[in-house]
Design a protein around this motif. Structure first.
Motif, PDB file in Angstrom:
ATOM      1  N   MET A   1      -5.036 -12.695   0.729  1.00  0.00           N
ATOM      2  CA  MET A   1      -5.056 -13.884  -0.122  1.00  0.00           C
ATOM      3  C   MET A   1      -6.393 -14.344  -0.407  1.00  0.00           C
ATOM      4  SD  MET A   1      -3.595 -17.557   1.072  1.00  0.00           S
ATOM      5  CE  MET A   1      -2.032 -16.940   1.148  1.00  0.00           C
ATOM      6  N   ILE A   2      -6.663 -15.066  -1.781  1.00  0.00           N
ATOM      7  CA  ILE A   2      -7.885 -15.830  -1.779  1.00  0.00           C
ATOM      8  C   ILE A   2      -7.522 -17.427  -2.084  1.00  0.00           C
ATOM      9  CG2 ILE A   2      -9.449 -13.940  -2.735  1.00  0.00           C
ATOM     10  CD1 ILE A   2      -8.815 -14.863  -5.486  1.00  0.00           C
ATOM     11  N   ILE A   3      -8.366 -18.178  -1.722  1.00  0.00           N
ATOM     12  CA  ILE A   3      -8.216 -19.771  -1.915  1.00  0.00           C
ATOM     13  C   ILE A   3      -9.300 -19.706  -3.137  1.00  0.00           C
ATOM     14  CG2 ILE A   3      -8.267 -21.789  -1.278  1.00  0.00           C
ATOM     15  CD1 ILE A   3      -7.295 -20.722   1.473  1.00  0.00           C
ATOM     16  N   VAL A   4      -8.739 -20.324  -4.280  1.00  0.00           N
ATOM     17  CA  VAL A   4      -9.748 -20.693  -5.326  1.00  0.00           C
ATOM     18  C   VAL A   4      -9.978 -22.264  -5.547  1.00  0.00           C
ATOM     19  CG1 VAL A   4     -10.208 -20.494  -7.913  1.00  0.00           C
ATOM     20  CG2 VAL A   4      -9.051 -18.636  -6.718  1.00  0.00           C
ATOM     21  N   MET A   5     -11.324 -22.565  -5.059  1.00  0.00           N
ATOM     22  CA  MET A   5     -11.412 -23.962  -5.159  1.00  0.00           C
ATOM     23  C   MET A   5     -11.526 -24.493  -6.625  1.00  0.00           C
ATOM     24  SD  MET A   5     -11.453 -24.434  -1.794  1.00  0.00           S
ATOM     25  CE  MET A   5     -12.202 -26.320  -1.518  1.00  0.00           C
ATOM     26  N   LYS A   6     -11.564 -26.043  -6.629  1.00  0.00           N
ATOM     27  CA  LYS A   6     -11.719 -26.264  -8.094  1.00  0.00           C
ATOM     28  C   LYS A   6     -13.015 -26.507  -8.499  1.00  0.00           C
ATOM     29  CE  LYS A   6      -7.636 -29.419  -7.992  1.00  0.00           C
ATOM     30  NZ  LYS A   6      -6.944 -30.564  -7.511  1.00  0.00           N
ATOM     31  N   GLU A  44      -3.552 -12.380   9.172  1.00  0.00           N
ATOM     32  CA  GLU A  44      -2.154 -12.461   9.144  1.00  0.00           C
ATOM     33  C   GLU A  44      -1.727 -13.535   8.311  1.00  0.00           C
ATOM     34  OE1 GLU A  44       1.163 -11.829   8.544  1.00  0.00           O
ATOM     35  OE2 GLU A  44       0.686 -10.039   9.539  1.00  0.00           O
ATOM     36  N   LYS A  45      -1.547 -13.614   6.743  1.00  0.00           N
ATOM     37  CA  LYS A  45      -1.397 -14.691   6.150  1.00  0.00           C
ATOM     38  C   LYS A  45      -0.045 -15.348   6.244  1.00  0.00           C
ATOM     39  CE  LYS A  45      -0.045 -12.003   1.924  1.00  0.00           C
ATOM     40  NZ  LYS A  45       0.118 -10.899   2.382  1.00  0.00           N
ATOM     41  N   PRO A  64      -2.272 -14.328  -4.157  1.00  0.00           N
ATOM     42  CA  PRO A  64      -2.277 -13.393  -3.134  1.00  0.00           C
ATOM     43  C   PRO A  64      -3.197 -11.771  -3.621  1.00  0.00           C
ATOM     44  CG  PRO A  64      -0.410 -13.446  -4.558  1.00  0.00           C
ATOM     45  CD  PRO A  64      -1.105 -14.397  -5.046  1.00  0.00           C
ATOM     46  N   VAL A  65      -3.729 -11.207  -2.489  1.00  0.00           N
ATOM     47  CA  VAL A  65      -4.505 -10.019  -2.704  1.00  0.00           C
ATOM     48  C   VAL A  65      -3.608  -8.860  -2.227  1.00  0.00           C
ATOM     49  CG1 VAL A  65      -6.499  -8.658  -2.309  1.00  0.00           C
ATOM     50  CG2 VAL A  65      -6.600 -11.169  -2.549  1.00  0.00           C
ATOM     51  N   THR A  66      -2.806  -8.207  -3.023  1.00  0.00           N
ATOM     52  CA  THR A  66      -1.999  -7.071  -2.884  1.00  0.00           C
ATOM     53  C   THR A  66      -2.713  -5.890  -2.430  1.00  0.00           C
ATOM     54  OG1 THR A  66      -1.624  -6.877  -5.298  1.00  0.00           O
ATOM     55  CG2 THR A  66       0.201  -7.928  -4.141  1.00  0.00           C
ATOM     56  N   ASN A  73     -12.971  -5.975  -2.570  1.00  0.00           N
ATOM     57  CA  ASN A  73     -12.050  -6.438  -3.813  1.00  0.00           C
ATOM     58  C   ASN A  73     -12.888  -7.301  -4.653  1.00  0.00           C
ATOM     59  OD1 ASN A  73      -9.689  -7.216  -5.421  1.00  0.00           O
ATOM     60  ND2 ASN A  73      -8.549  -6.284  -3.761  1.00  0.00           N
ATOM     61  N   ARG A  74     -12.667  -6.979  -5.962  1.00  0.00           N
ATOM     62  CA  ARG A  74     -13.344  -7.695  -7.108  1.00  0.00           C
ATOM     63  C   ARG A  74     -12.790  -9.449  -6.961  1.00  0.00           C
ATOM     64  NH1 ARG A  74     -17.462  -8.403  -9.779  1.00  0.00           N
ATOM     65  NH2 ARG A  74     -17.744  -6.482 -10.790  1.00  0.00           N
ATOM     66  N   LYS A  75     -11.662  -9.280  -6.438  1.00  0.00           N
ATOM     67  CA  LYS A  75     -11.129 -10.556  -6.363  1.00  0.00           C
ATOM     68  C   LYS A  75     -11.763 -11.576  -5.393  1.00  0.00           C
ATOM     69  CE  LYS A  75      -6.424  -9.233  -7.540  1.00  0.00           C
ATOM     70  NZ  LYS A  75      -5.057  -8.700  -7.014  1.00  0.00           N
ATOM     71  N   PHE A  76     -12.326 -10.861  -4.366  1.00  0.00           N
ATOM     72  CA  PHE A  76     -12.997 -11.672  -3.524  1.00  0.00           C
ATOM     73  C   PHE A  76     -14.425 -12.052  -3.958  1.00  0.00           C
ATOM     74  CE2 PHE A  76     -11.742 -11.486   1.340  1.00  0.00           C
ATOM     75  CZ  PHE A  76     -10.373 -11.427   0.761  1.00  0.00           C
ATOM     76  N   SER A  77     -14.807 -11.645  -5.023  1.00  0.00           N
ATOM     77  CA  SER A  77     -16.290 -12.065  -5.488  1.00  0.00           C
ATOM     78  C   SER A  77     -16.467 -11.636  -7.052  1.00  0.00           C
ATOM     79  CB  SER A  77     -17.328 -11.301  -4.759  1.00  0.00           C
ATOM     80  OG  SER A  77     -18.465 -11.476  -5.458  1.00  0.00           O
TER      81      SER A  77
END
Ligand code: PEP
Ligand code: MN
Length: 338
Positions: A1-6, A44-45, A64-66, A73-77
């Motif tokens: 999973m990633i947490i996107v900050m404001k 373990e999310k 979530p990062v499936t 993963n691109r979603k991480f950066s």
């Protein structure tokens, strides 16, 4: 999973979230983008169930990062990773050429190749010492002796070096001579080797396996990055298909696919992809246009005498022609030829 900050989240908000994650036994990987900070969560999310992380100050959303690969993963950066080696930077605005013979054959041969390539504007020299040959009767490479020659030549002409390791044994010998360690197509899924190469913390040039999917390839990169080694460069070198008119089939679509799925830099190897000298320059032009970060190309001072892959090795003059042909495309792509 990633947490996107404001976008307006403070460093204290970020620190608070990271501390919470650590408290729950999770790893946090920060990526500071142009607009927002992304916190990649590994572990373990399910421990976050009912913890209301989305209510913490500064948190925008949890995504979530499936995919099974996380750190690559691109979603991480959302920023593209660049790999810095000495004064050279791979990725970003740079289009980098790595060139040299398939195998280091003698001190004279690698010195000659280095000299000609340096004059041709190349700053990273390749040369195989531990060769993964199909036939056990083919030239297997000079091993450590070859790496000594290449290191000497690279020092003389102020170049960086890359060479393949085929085993942990070869890695232990080779890592002291090399700036970049190559994992070849045949070892892309040699997970024990990937872990060991990750532990060296040296830049790794990871070729795509002969029949590997993009997701399998990115999982292989994940093995390396898991060892706290983020310096991974991917290389598309053609895949096995039904087509036999070329040695492999260059999967040109893998470049935009990888760019969408990962933040890692990606190269194209038109030499092993085609196996035919006459096709290499055309594929190199395509590699630039499709958005790759560089090419790895085989060049031999005298390809007809080469002990391996002569048929797909360019002469130094053909290499200069390749460079001249890709230069305007590199310019159009807004990149710098290195
Ligand atoms: C090489 O680059 O020397 C090589 C053997 O390539 P691949 O692993 O892509 O076949
Ligand atoms: Mn080769």
């Amino acid at each position: 999973m990633i947490i996107v900050m404001k976008p307006n989240a403070t460093p204290e908000n970020v620190e608070h979230v990271v501390k919470k994650l650590h408290k729950y036994g999770l790893e946090a990987h920060l990526s500071q983008g142009k607009q927002v900070t992304i916190i990649g969560v590994i572990g373990e999310k399910s421990v976050l169930a009912n913890k209301n992380m989305e209510l913490l100050a500064g948190v925008d959303k949890l995504v979530p990062v499936t995919e099974s690969y996380k750190l690559v993963n691109r979603k991480f950066s959302d920023k593209n990773t660049t790999v810095k080696i000495g004064g050279v930077e791979i990725g970003g605005d740079n289009f980098t050429i790595i060139a040299g013979p398939c195998a280091i054959e003698s001190e004279e041969q690698i010195f000659e190749a280095a000299k000609q390539l340096k004059e041709g504007g190349v700053s990273i020299l390749r040369g195989g010492a531990f060769k993964p040959r199909t036939s056990p009767y083919s030239f297997q490479g000079l091993g450590e002796e070859g790496l000594k020659y290449m290191q000497k030549a690279a020092k003389e002409y102020n170049m960086l070096t890359v060479s393949e390791v085929t085993s942990v044994y070869a890695l232990n010998i080779a890592s002291k001579y090399l700036d970049i360690i190559q994992i070849g197509a045949r070892n892309m899924q040699n997970y024990e080797l990937l872990k060991e190469v990750g532990k060296t913390h040296k830049p790794v040039f990871l070729k795509r396996g002969l029949s590997a999917t993009v997701d399998e390839w990115l999982n292989a990169a994940e093995y390396i990055i898991r060892e706290n080694n983020s310096k991974v460069i991917l290389c598309e070198r053609g895949i096995r298909t039904f087509e036999t008119s070329t040695r492999n089939t260059l999967d040109i679509s893998a470049i935009p696919v990888v760019k969408a799925k990962s933040h890692l830099p990606i190269f194209v190897d038109p030499s092993h992809a085609s196996g035919v000298r006459g096709y290499i320059t055309a594929l190199a032009r395509a590699a630039v246009a499709v958005g790759s970060d560089g090419i790895m190309v085989e060049v031999h001072p005298n390809p007809d005498q080469a002990l391996s892959d002569g048929a797909q090795s360019l002469t130094p003059a053909e290499f200069i022609e390749l460079r001249n042909q890709i230069k305007p495309i590199v310019d159009i792509m807004g990149r710098k030829l290195c």
